[in-house]
Scaffold this motif. Structure first.
Motif, PDB file in Angstrom:
ATOM      1  N   ILE A  24      -4.951  13.875  -7.167  1.00 65.00           N
ATOM      2  CA  ILE A  24      -4.571  12.475  -7.353  1.00 65.00           C
ATOM      3  C   ILE A  24      -5.401  11.869  -8.478  1.00 65.00           C
ATOM      4  O   ILE A  24      -6.479  12.360  -8.801  1.00 65.00           O
ATOM      5  CB  ILE A  24      -4.723  11.640  -6.065  1.00 65.00           C
ATOM      6  CG1 ILE A  24      -6.192  11.556  -5.635  1.00 65.00           C
ATOM      7  CG2 ILE A  24      -3.861  12.185  -4.947  1.00 65.00           C
ATOM      8  CD1 ILE A  24      -6.439  10.475  -4.609  1.00 65.00           C
ATOM      9  N   PHE A  46       2.979   6.156  -7.896  1.00 63.14           N
ATOM     10  CA  PHE A  46       3.220   5.129  -6.887  1.00 63.14           C
ATOM     11  C   PHE A  46       2.434   3.882  -7.241  1.00 63.14           C
ATOM     12  O   PHE A  46       1.329   3.989  -7.766  1.00 63.14           O
ATOM     13  CB  PHE A  46       2.691   5.594  -5.514  1.00 63.14           C
ATOM     14  CG  PHE A  46       3.341   6.806  -4.961  1.00 63.14           C
ATOM     15  CD1 PHE A  46       4.413   6.704  -4.102  1.00 63.14           C
ATOM     16  CD2 PHE A  46       2.861   8.075  -5.279  1.00 63.14           C
ATOM     17  CE1 PHE A  46       4.999   7.836  -3.567  1.00 63.14           C
ATOM     18  CE2 PHE A  46       3.440   9.209  -4.751  1.00 63.14           C
ATOM     19  CZ  PHE A  46       4.512   9.085  -3.889  1.00 63.14           C
ATOM     20  N   PHE A  51       1.154   3.799  -1.885  1.00 58.68           N
ATOM     21  CA  PHE A  51       0.524   5.111  -1.740  1.00 58.68           C
ATOM     22  C   PHE A  51      -0.051   5.333  -0.345  1.00 58.68           C
ATOM     23  O   PHE A  51       0.154   6.391   0.255  1.00 58.68           O
ATOM     24  CB  PHE A  51      -0.557   5.304  -2.806  1.00 58.68           C
ATOM     25  CG  PHE A  51      -1.179   6.671  -2.764  1.00 58.68           C
ATOM     26  CD1 PHE A  51      -0.445   7.773  -3.143  1.00 58.68           C
ATOM     27  CD2 PHE A  51      -2.482   6.851  -2.343  1.00 58.68           C
ATOM     28  CE1 PHE A  51      -1.001   9.048  -3.107  1.00 58.68           C
ATOM     29  CE2 PHE A  51      -3.048   8.106  -2.304  1.00 58.68           C
ATOM     30  CZ  PHE A  51      -2.308   9.208  -2.683  1.00 58.68           C
TER      31      PHE A  51
END
Length: 62
Positions: A24, A46, A51
């Motif tokens: 991420i 997102f 998220f």
């Protein structure tokens, strides 16, 4: 298009399944998710407020 330069791998990555995880990154109001085995391919993005619910649904198997 959002550019991410701060990718990090899950702390659960390690021996065995460590090659099957996601990374991420956070940048300018977006959260990016990508496959750690193929980082040059497309990533999902997102808004931050979406998220956390996404991750919670994954944990619940939805």
């Amino acid at each position: 298009m959002t550019t991410f330069d701060n990718w990090r791998k899950s702390s659960y990555s390690g021996e065995g399944d460590g090659n099957s995880c996601v990374e991420i990154a956070v940048s300018a109001g977006r959260v990016g998710v990508r496959d750690s085995k193929t980082p040059a391919r497309a990533s999902l993005t997102f808004p931050p407020e979406a998220f956390a619910p996404f991750v919670e649904d994954l944990k619940r198997g939805r």
